[in-house]
Design an enzyme around this catalytic site. Structure first.
Site, short mmCIF file in Angstrom:
data_model
loop_
_atom_site.label_atom_id
_atom_site.label_comp_id
_atom_site.label_asym_id
_atom_site.label_seq_id
_atom_site.Cartn_x
_atom_site.Cartn_y
_atom_site.Cartn_z
N CYS A 298 8.55 2.20 -25.38
CA CYS A 298 9.73 1.82 -26.04
C CYS A 298 9.95 2.55 -26.85
CB CYS A 298 9.40 0.55 -27.37
SG CYS A 298 10.99 -0.12 -27.53
N ARG B 160 19.46 -7.28 -30.75
CA ARG B 160 18.10 -6.61 -30.32
C ARG B 160 17.90 -8.21 -28.95
NH1 ARG B 160 15.57 -3.06 -33.52
NH2 ARG B 160 13.39 -3.12 -32.80
N HIS C 39 5.39 -4.13 -24.56
CA HIS C 39 4.91 -3.82 -25.77
C HIS C 39 3.78 -4.86 -25.59
CE1 HIS C 39 6.72 -1.17 -28.53
NE2 HIS C 39 7.69 -1.63 -28.50
N1 GLN Z 1 14.13 2.04 -32.16
C1 GLN Z 1 13.63 1.45 -30.76
C2 GLN Z 1 14.87 0.75 -30.84
O1 GLN Z 1 15.15 -0.08 -31.48
C3 GLN Z 1 12.64 1.52 -30.53
C4 GLN Z 1 11.94 0.15 -31.08
C5 GLN Z 1 10.48 0.18 -30.48
O2 GLN Z 1 9.62 0.76 -29.72
N2 GLN Z 1 9.66 -1.30 -30.34
O3 GLN Z 1 15.42 0.06 -29.64
#
Ligand code: GLN
Length: 253
Positions: A99, A133, A200
């Protein structure tokens, strides 16, 4: 000083800042699976500032982080870590980046507010965040030859949309979830010894076949590509459970 033959080093980039959604579990998995094969496995913490010993690292791990944490590390990544990372990967070390870490190994990460964090261009990808998101379980049909099972399971939570250039190929195709950008069906990237992914969870405990792929690839430069088999019944049961649980939603796609 020559590295002892049975030493196995896992380099952990920014453990204090880039470590979310269980990412630490990837470090534990790599260390344990190397130890269970008789290696003296150690984690080498590579925080901000000078980081001696990167030339002795076998596998690097770069975890995820929110925009705030990415803003705190990208300077150090470019000014201090980029050159030794490039040298180590060119010399056969491997890298797993998740990520936020994955995004900063590319050309840049642009936040939803339009702020651009330059990356190190170790992989041919670019990322631009969107308003919505991508959050939830992910199932990927991997493109890595010979790993069994061929599926990867995990959890995603990101605003970034990542697009691959000609130099990188996808880690796999999403069966469930958004993956790289929610539109082209790809997830993650593979480029030389570098693996980038949005998974993750943490990723490796439920995907031991990928952990062993990384170990084998790192050890191949020592001419040691064979790994003694382990009893992965617990890990694979967890993997199968995610596949089963997610099946109805995957079928709706
Ligand atoms: N900040 C980055 C995004 O929002 C990565 C987020 C993360 O590592 N989960 O895409």
């Amino acid at each position: 000083m020559a590295k002892r033959k049975n030493r196995f080093n896992v380099g952990w980039l920014y453990p204090d800042l880039m470590n979310i959604y269980g990412d630490r579990g990837n470090i534990l998995t790599l260390l344990r699976r190397a130890e269970w094969r008789g290696f003296d496995a150690r984690a080498v913490e590579l925080g901000r500032g000078a980081a001696p010993g990167m030339e002795d690292v076998d596998v690097f791990f770069f975890g995820g982080g929110q925009d705030r944490e990415q803003a705190l590390v990208y300077d150090d990544l470019i000014e201090i870590k980029q050159a030794p990372l490039e040298a180590a990967v060119a010399d056969g070390a491997v890298m797993l980046a998740v990520c936020g870490g994955y995004q900063l190994l590319g050309h840049y990460y642009q936040t939803a507010e339009g702020e651009r964090f330059p990356g190190i261009g170790l992989i041919d990808v670019r990322t631009e965040a969107g308003k919505k998101r991508f959050i939830g379980d992910v199932i990927v049909d991997s493109t890595i030859e010979g790993i069994d099972p061929p599926t990867l399971v995990g959890f995603e939570n990101h605003s970034g949309r990542t697009y691959l250039g000609a130099g990188a190929r996808p880690l796999g195709k999403v069966r469930l979830g958004s993956g790289n950008n929610g539109s082209d069906g790809s997830e993650g990237c593979l480029q030389g010894g570098v693996i980038g992914t949005y998974l993750h969870g943490s990723l490796l405990p439920k995907n031991p076949q990928l952990a062993d792929y990384l170990l084998r690839r790192a050890l191949s430069r020592r001419g040691m590509a064979e790994l003694a088999p382990l009893d992965d019944s617990t890990e694979l049961a967890a993997h199968a459970r995610i596949l089963q649980r997610a099946q109805p939603r995957a079928a709706e796609r």
